[in-house]
Scaffold this active site. Structure first.
Site, PDB file in Angstrom:
ATOM      1  N   CYS A  95       0.905  -1.136   0.000  1.00 57.52           N
ATOM      2  CA  CYS A  95       0.000   0.000   0.000  1.00 57.52           C
ATOM      3  C   CYS A  95       0.953   1.196   0.000  1.00 57.52           C
ATOM      4  O   CYS A  95       1.963   1.186   0.701  1.00 57.52           O
ATOM      5  CB  CYS A  95      -0.840  -0.012   1.263  1.00 57.52           C
ATOM      6  SG  CYS A  95      -1.947   1.382   1.353  1.00 57.52           S
ATOM      7  N   LEU A 202      -7.856   9.111  -4.534  1.00 60.86           N
ATOM      8  CA  LEU A 202      -7.084   9.869  -5.524  1.00 60.86           C
ATOM      9  C   LEU A 202      -7.466  11.333  -5.323  1.00 60.86           C
ATOM     10  O   LEU A 202      -8.646  11.658  -5.262  1.00 60.86           O
ATOM     11  CB  LEU A 202      -7.429   9.394  -6.930  1.00 60.86           C
ATOM     12  CG  LEU A 202      -6.625  10.015  -8.080  1.00 60.86           C
ATOM     13  CD1 LEU A 202      -6.510   9.014  -9.229  1.00 60.86           C
ATOM     14  CD2 LEU A 202      -7.242  11.295  -8.588  1.00 60.86           C
ATOM     15  N   SER A 372      -5.843  13.641   5.698  1.00 65.09           N
ATOM     16  CA  SER A 372      -7.209  13.180   5.463  1.00 65.09           C
ATOM     17  C   SER A 372      -7.829  14.081   4.391  1.00 65.09           C
ATOM     18  O   SER A 372      -7.252  15.096   4.007  1.00 65.09           O
ATOM     19  CB  SER A 372      -8.020  13.215   6.742  1.00 65.09           C
ATOM     20  OG  SER A 372      -7.931  14.488   7.330  1.00 65.09           O
ATOM     21  N   HIS A 396       3.727   8.021   7.754  1.00 67.92           N
ATOM     22  CA  HIS A 396       3.078   7.720   6.470  1.00 67.92           C
ATOM     23  C   HIS A 396       1.747   8.429   6.269  1.00 67.92           C
ATOM     24  O   HIS A 396       1.111   8.261   5.239  1.00 67.92           O
ATOM     25  CB  HIS A 396       2.902   6.218   6.302  1.00 67.92           C
ATOM     26  CG  HIS A 396       1.659   5.664   6.926  1.00 67.92           C
ATOM     27  ND1 HIS A 396       1.307   5.879   8.233  1.00 67.92           N
ATOM     28  CD2 HIS A 396       0.683   4.881   6.399  1.00 67.92           C
ATOM     29  CE1 HIS A 396       0.171   5.250   8.477  1.00 67.92           C
ATOM     30  NE2 HIS A 396      -0.227   4.641   7.394  1.00 67.92           N
ATOM     31  N   GLY A 399      -2.910   9.283  10.355  1.00 63.78           N
ATOM     32  CA  GLY A 399      -3.218   8.282  11.373  1.00 63.78           C
ATOM     33  C   GLY A 399      -4.627   8.484  11.892  1.00 63.78           C
ATOM     34  O   GLY A 399      -5.040   9.595  12.202  1.00 63.78           O
TER      35      GLY A 399
END
Lengths: 473, 145
Positions: A95, A202, A372, A396, A399
């Protein structure tokens, strides 16, 4: 947990019986409270009980509770005395995220963003059960598994120059299609070139702020220009490779006399037949994910050309979030070869690292941190400090802060859509749950996460990107 | 939603920081396995839109009961994601500690007719629990989303 400095918290070996190494959590005084609310800390300690670990069991500032390993965890094993754990990579093998830089300034094409989003939504299947544009036969799927993004470029999806800007140059050469089960291949054959659902997305973004102009320029990022961020993985194929490996490792532990605190941490010696088979299969699944993101890149380029017009769209970089790789790192002042598990963490190479693309050799690796959907994303650059203390790893993403059920309870899909509209963000979503469960405040504050990473010196901020249009499964 | 003591069978969704769990209960463990399968399908798509058109028989083997529950739900997930078969109902006809036989009823997946919800990636051992007693069997399982 003992606070070491403003951005580091140490979990001593005395925290839990059986810990072979210490744990280290990167956080500030706010994020550490969120991390302490779930089982993250215990999971960092559980990972530290695995045999043959070197250095420390690490958690990045975006860490949250996962299965066995925490999400946002990094752990390195000695290749001779250590173990490999399929749970240490996770179900969604490779991922990852890919960032594309376009030559278009947002202000010039703002009125065409909606038709562009609709075009991409038509061309790139998303959501559960949606098949890709390509159905792979038995030999084609093996070629994808062996060659990754190289396969996609050979088929006409993109250009050779793209490959230089992908982690591992878009192909793990240790991949073996024969180490991938028929079931995994059956799950993957209609899913190449699909986005998926859950947290995958995306996004069309605008470069909003630049912190290091000279680095941003080298990465191809220009103030006010549009970028595209693709977050997706190896789809059902990778999930099945992990599922198969967990059973193999669950059975293998008895054979090798290994016991673990949590069954989801199932592991076998790196050198064992089971361990090597998993790593070959995992590499093949990782290649599937590289090819997957490469095909979506191609459709993004086609969509831009059709709706906006001609213009070179380049890959800034493509990083893996869930992976185990044999890498050379400094441990206690000495260089060693180790097997690094990154589960929800990003490789972050410093300037002058041999694995960098040639044109970024003096700059360092772009580190891509998606936020987000209503908030910002960041581009960082790797540092020498990360090589010294995190096996060249960084965070990454933002969270998760709220469970899916909580997020869904709090806000209706229509409300999320309206709130995003007020921020000027367009959204297309295959399912209602995709909107509510992934709403912006279901996640931690990505800016705070990135500030911890940069404060600790394990990556530096280069640019901040703001979403303009989002598509989700 | 009524608790186990108020209804003879059913399931509820459990919270997890990132993912989703299912707690399913019934008068027997075999039935509770069936209810858990229904819970899994309900997370992926709207089960009321699935028609009962064909049946399949599955037979599974595992090293213990926990692994059997994991493999059972993995089978339901694989049939959907790998073979495009969606399960409307299941009847677990035989269940021992290490083997399971079930008849599944459903139809081929149709993305235009079956309202999709969420991709389930995998089934986990995280906080897995199977309890029996007092005329009620309960299973708990977490899924990776």
């Amino acid at each position: 947990m003992k606070q070491v400095d403003q951005f580091r918290y140490l979990l001593p070996k005395s925290y839990k019986k059986g810990m072979n190494v210490e744990g280290l959590v990167y956080a500030d005084s706010v994020l550490i409270k969120q991390i302490e609310q779930d089982q993250t800390r215990d999971q960092v300690a559980n990972v530290a009980t695995l045999p043959g670990l070197v250095g420390r069991s690490l958690a990045m500032p975006d860490a949250h509770q996962g299965y066995g390993f925490p999400i946002g965890g990094v752990a390195a094993a000695d290749p001779d005395a250590g173990v490999v754990s399929a749970g240490g990579v996770g179900f969604d093998i490779n991922c990852g995220v890919r960032l594309l830089a376009t030559p278009f300034a947002e202000e010039d094409v703002r009125d065409r963003l909606e038709p562009l989003l609709n075009q991409l939504f038509r061309d790139i299947p998303c959501g559960t059960g949606r098949k890709g544009q390509v159905m792979l036969g038995a030999s084609a799927i093996d070629e994808v598994l062996a060659d990754g993004a190289h396969w996609a470029v050979k088929q006409g999806y993109g250009q050779k120059e793209d490959l230089a800007r992908l982690e591992e140059f878009g192909k793990l050469p240790t991949a073996d299609p024969d180490a991938v089960s028929d079931r995994a291949k059956a799950r993957g054959r209609s899913q190449l070139g699909t986005l998926g659902s859950g947290n995958h997305f995306l996004e069309i973004q605008r470069v909003d702020e630049i912190f290091r102009p000279e680095v941003a320029e080298r990465f191809g990022l220009k103030q006010g220009h549009l970028c595209v961020l693709i977050h997706s993985g190896s789809r059902g194929l990778g999930h099945q490779v992990c599922t198969d490996a967990l059973h193999l490792m669950d059975d293998g532990m008895k054979k090798y006399g290994i016991s673990v605190i949590d069954r989801q941490l199932a592991c076998v010696p790196v050198k064992s037949d089971e361990g090597q088979r998993y790593l070959r299969g995992m590499a093949a699944a990782a290649n599937f994910a590289f090819a997957n993101r490469q095909m979506m890149t191609h459709w993004v380029r086609e969509g831009f050309e059709r709706v906006i017009g001609p213009g070179q769209i380049n890959i800034v970089y493509d990083v893996c979030h869930n992976i185990a790789k044999t890498e050379d790192h400094e441990v206690d002042g000495k260089m060693r070869t180790v097997l690094v598990h990154r589960k929800g963490a990003t490789r972050a190479l410093p300037p002058r690292h041999p694995l960098l693309p040639k044109d970024l050799y003096d700059v360092g690796q772009p580190v891509l941190i998606p936020g987000s959907m209503g908030t910002s994303s960041y581009v960082l650059v790797g540092t020498d400090q990360a090589m010294k203390e995190t096996f060249g790893s960084s965070c990454h993403g933002a969270g998760r802060a709220k469970s899916r059920s909580q997020a869904k309870r709090e806000t209706a899909a229509g409300t999320v859509r309206k709130e995003l509209k007020e921020l000027g963000i367009l959204v297309r979503c295959e399912s209602k749950s995709g909107l509510t469960e992934e709403k912006p405040d279901a996640y931690k504050d990505v800016s705070r996460v990135v500030d911890v990473v940069s404060g600790a010196g394990i990556a530096h901020k280069v640019a901040k990107l703001l979403p303009r249009a989002v598509m989700k499964g | 939603m009524p608790g186990p003591e108020e209804r003879s069978s059913g399931f509820r969704i459990l919270e997890h920081p990132a993912d989703i769990g299912i707690e399913a209960w019934a008068t027997t463990t075999a039935e509770a396995f069936g209810v858990a399968a229904h819970g899994l399908i309900s997370i992926i798509l709207d089960p009321t839109l699935i028609q009962r058109r064909t049946t399949r028989v599955v037979e599974l083997h595992a090293t213990d009961r926990d692994q059997l529950l994991v493999k059972w739900l993995e089978e339901i997930l694989y049939l959907y994601d790998g073979e495009g078969f969606v399960v409307r109902s299941s009847d677990v006809t035989q269940l021992t500690t290490t083997t399971l036989t079930a008849t599944l009823t459903g139809e081929p997946f149709d993305p235009d007719r079956h309202e999709s919800r969420l991709d389930v990636k995998a089934v986990t051992y995280h906080q897995l629990l199977i309890t029996e007693g007092g005329g009620i069997s309960t299973v708990r399982i977490y899924l990776d989303i």
